[in-house]
Design a protein around this motif. Sequence first.
Motif, PDB file in Angstrom:
ATOM      1  N   GLU A  92       0.821  -1.210   0.000  1.00 22.09           N
ATOM      2  CA  GLU A  92       0.000   0.000   0.000  1.00 22.09           C
ATOM      3  C   GLU A  92       0.856   1.262   0.000  1.00 22.09           C
ATOM      4  O   GLU A  92       1.857   1.333   0.720  1.00 22.09           O
ATOM      5  CB  GLU A  92      -0.895   0.028   1.242  1.00 22.09           C
ATOM      6  CG  GLU A  92      -1.834  -1.143   1.336  1.00 22.09           C
ATOM      7  CD  GLU A  92      -2.633  -1.157   2.629  1.00 22.09           C
ATOM      8  OE1 GLU A  92      -3.826  -1.482   2.556  1.00 22.09           O
ATOM      9  OE2 GLU A  92      -2.073  -0.845   3.696  1.00 22.09           O
ATOM     10  N   ALA A  93       0.446   2.231  -0.795  1.00 19.43           N
ATOM     11  CA  ALA A  93       1.074   3.549  -0.773  1.00 19.43           C
ATOM     12  C   ALA A  93       0.480   4.341   0.383  1.00 19.43           C
ATOM     13  O   ALA A  93      -0.740   4.351   0.571  1.00 19.43           O
ATOM     14  CB  ALA A  93       0.815   4.282  -2.084  1.00 19.43           C
ATOM     15  N   ASP A  94       1.329   4.989   1.158  1.00 18.49           N
ATOM     16  CA  ASP A  94       0.869   5.838   2.258  1.00 18.49           C
ATOM     17  C   ASP A  94       0.396   7.154   1.655  1.00 18.49           C
ATOM     18  O   ASP A  94       1.148   7.801   0.915  1.00 18.49           O
ATOM     19  CB  ASP A  94       2.023   6.075   3.234  1.00 18.49           C
ATOM     20  CG  ASP A  94       1.572   6.720   4.523  1.00 18.49           C
ATOM     21  OD1 ASP A  94       0.884   7.774   4.459  1.00 18.49           O
ATOM     22  OD2 ASP A  94       1.924   6.205   5.586  1.00 18.49           O
ATOM     23  N   PRO A  95      -0.821   7.598   1.941  1.00 23.13           N
ATOM     24  CA  PRO A  95      -1.312   8.852   1.354  1.00 23.13           C
ATOM     25  C   PRO A  95      -0.696  10.109   1.979  1.00 23.13           C
ATOM     26  O   PRO A  95      -0.715  11.176   1.368  1.00 23.13           O
ATOM     27  CB  PRO A  95      -2.822   8.811   1.615  1.00 23.13           C
ATOM     28  CG  PRO A  95      -2.962   7.942   2.824  1.00 23.13           C
ATOM     29  CD  PRO A  95      -1.851   6.931   2.745  1.00 23.13           C
ATOM     30  N   ALA A 107       5.820   6.849   1.309  1.00 29.20           N
ATOM     31  CA  ALA A 107       6.200   5.546   1.849  1.00 29.20           C
ATOM     32  C   ALA A 107       5.325   4.455   1.260  1.00 29.20           C
ATOM     33  O   ALA A 107       4.199   4.705   0.819  1.00 29.20           O
ATOM     34  CB  ALA A 107       6.077   5.551   3.375  1.00 29.20           C
ATOM     35  N   ILE A 108       5.864   3.247   1.288  1.00 33.37           N
ATOM     36  CA  ILE A 108       5.149   2.044   0.879  1.00 33.37           C
ATOM     37  C   ILE A 108       5.117   1.124   2.094  1.00 33.37           C
ATOM     38  O   ILE A 108       6.143   0.918   2.754  1.00 33.37           O
ATOM     39  CB  ILE A 108       5.854   1.347  -0.292  1.00 33.37           C
ATOM     40  CG1 ILE A 108       5.914   2.276  -1.507  1.00 33.37           C
ATOM     41  CG2 ILE A 108       5.164   0.025  -0.643  1.00 33.37           C
ATOM     42  CD1 ILE A 108       6.853   1.810  -2.602  1.00 33.37           C
ATOM     43  N   HIS A 109       3.945   0.580   2.381  1.00 35.77           N
ATOM     44  CA  HIS A 109       3.780  -0.355   3.495  1.00 35.77           C
ATOM     45  C   HIS A 109       3.496  -1.744   2.929  1.00 35.77           C
ATOM     46  O   HIS A 109       2.627  -1.889   2.060  1.00 35.77           O
ATOM     47  CB  HIS A 109       2.633   0.073   4.409  1.00 35.77           C
ATOM     48  CG  HIS A 109       2.817   1.431   5.000  1.00 35.77           C
ATOM     49  ND1 HIS A 109       3.763   1.700   5.970  1.00 35.77           N
ATOM     50  CD2 HIS A 109       2.191   2.606   4.749  1.00 35.77           C
ATOM     51  CE1 HIS A 109       3.700   2.989   6.294  1.00 35.77           C
ATOM     52  NE2 HIS A 109       2.755   3.555   5.562  1.00 35.77           N
ATOM     53  N   ILE A 110       4.218  -2.721   3.427  1.00 37.13           N
ATOM     54  CA  ILE A 110       4.036  -4.112   3.007  1.00 37.13           C
ATOM     55  C   ILE A 110       3.764  -4.930   4.261  1.00 37.13           C
ATOM     56  O   ILE A 110       4.479  -4.813   5.261  1.00 37.13           O
ATOM     57  CB  ILE A 110       5.297  -4.648   2.295  1.00 37.13           C
ATOM     58  CG1 ILE A 110       5.621  -3.785   1.080  1.00 37.13           C
ATOM     59  CG2 ILE A 110       5.115  -6.123   1.913  1.00 37.13           C
ATOM     60  CD1 ILE A 110       7.001  -4.030   0.500  1.00 37.13           C
ATOM     61  N   SER A 113      10.443  11.323  -2.087  1.00 39.38           N
ATOM     62  CA  SER A 113       9.367  12.086  -2.722  1.00 39.38           C
ATOM     63  C   SER A 113       8.228  11.151  -3.115  1.00 39.38           C
ATOM     64  O   SER A 113       8.419   9.935  -3.229  1.00 39.38           O
ATOM     65  CB  SER A 113       9.881  12.799  -3.976  1.00 39.38           C
ATOM     66  OG  SER A 113      10.181  11.854  -4.994  1.00 39.38           O
ATOM     67  N   PHE A 114       7.068  11.740  -3.343  1.00 41.47           N
ATOM     68  CA  PHE A 114       5.929  10.951  -3.817  1.00 41.47           C
ATOM     69  C   PHE A 114       6.211  10.405  -5.214  1.00 41.47           C
ATOM     70  O   PHE A 114       5.793   9.302  -5.551  1.00 41.47           O
ATOM     71  CB  PHE A 114       4.646  11.791  -3.796  1.00 41.47           C
ATOM     72  CG  PHE A 114       4.129  12.016  -2.405  1.00 41.47           C
ATOM     73  CD1 PHE A 114       3.400  11.037  -1.741  1.00 41.47           C
ATOM     74  CD2 PHE A 114       4.379  13.200  -1.741  1.00 41.47           C
ATOM     75  CE1 PHE A 114       2.929  11.231  -0.450  1.00 41.47           C
ATOM     76  CE2 PHE A 114       3.917  13.417  -0.453  1.00 41.47           C
ATOM     77  CZ  PHE A 114       3.188  12.428   0.199  1.00 41.47           C
ATOM     78  N   MET A 151       8.645   3.563  -7.743  1.00 35.83           N
ATOM     79  CA  MET A 151       8.901   2.226  -7.190  1.00 35.83           C
ATOM     80  C   MET A 151       7.684   1.328  -7.391  1.00 35.83           C
ATOM     81  O   MET A 151       7.816   0.177  -7.814  1.00 35.83           O
ATOM     82  CB  MET A 151       9.238   2.309  -5.698  1.00 35.83           C
ATOM     83  CG  MET A 151      10.623   2.826  -5.399  1.00 35.83           C
ATOM     84  SD  MET A 151      10.946   2.953  -3.622  1.00 35.83           S
ATOM     85  CE  MET A 151      10.998   1.227  -3.155  1.00 35.83           C
ATOM     86  N   LEU A 152       6.514   1.860  -7.095  1.00 37.14           N
ATOM     87  CA  LEU A 152       5.297   1.061  -7.223  1.00 37.14           C
ATOM     88  C   LEU A 152       5.032   0.641  -8.665  1.00 37.14           C
ATOM     89  O   LEU A 152       4.514  -0.451  -8.908  1.00 37.14           O
ATOM     90  CB  LEU A 152       4.096   1.841  -6.678  1.00 37.14           C
ATOM     91  CG  LEU A 152       4.052   1.985  -5.163  1.00 37.14           C
ATOM     92  CD1 LEU A 152       3.009   3.000  -4.747  1.00 37.14           C
ATOM     93  CD2 LEU A 152       3.802   0.636  -4.500  1.00 37.14           C
ATOM     94  N   SER A 153       5.393   1.472  -9.625  1.00 37.09           N
ATOM     95  CA  SER A 153       5.139   1.148 -11.026  1.00 37.09           C
ATOM     96  C   SER A 153       6.279   0.357 -11.668  1.00 37.09           C
ATOM     97  O   SER A 153       6.192  -0.011 -12.835  1.00 37.09           O
ATOM     98  CB  SER A 153       4.863   2.423 -11.826  1.00 37.09           C
ATOM     99  OG  SER A 153       6.030   3.221 -11.895  1.00 37.09           O
TER     100      SER A 153
END
Length: 161
Positions: free
Chosen positions: A14-17, A21-24, A128-129, A135-137
């Motif tokens: 999940e992306a932190d809004p 950050a990314i949470h796994i 940065s966002f 990273m997510l993509s």
Amino acid sequence: MTSTHQQQAEATIEADPAVPAIHITRDFAATASQLVMAHTDPELFVRWIGPNGYVTTIDHWDGRTGGSYRYEHAGQGFHGCFHHVSDDRLVQTFTWEGMPEGVSLDTMTFEDLGDGRTRMHATSLVGSFEARDGMLSSGMDVGIRDGYAKLDALLADGALG
């Protein structure tokens, strides 16, 4: 509702809004110390990290507090430092050498669920966002899901004690 003793089929990513950050989160049929070992022992790490079909080679590895690492797979280099290694927590940096300015600070905690099961909570904080979204993509979800499925197999085969 899922029982805490039932293994999640997939990692939750999940992306932190609020922060970049990314949470796994993922459950394992393992102890916290086995999961720390899987993340810090180079001979184990190369057996599960990354997408299926990738061969990982270690350049150097010192999996203790203050240590560093560098590895390659699929022609890509990755490196970082272990800032804190304990029985239930890892803090490290991670850099993909294809984007050296994109360092993440990764914190993993391991929650004992009882009955030899552990929930891993991981947070990757980036600068940065845009870096987070990159990273997510990047396909990281495939590497995470394939890698942790391989780790499940190692655990089931008794490779971690």
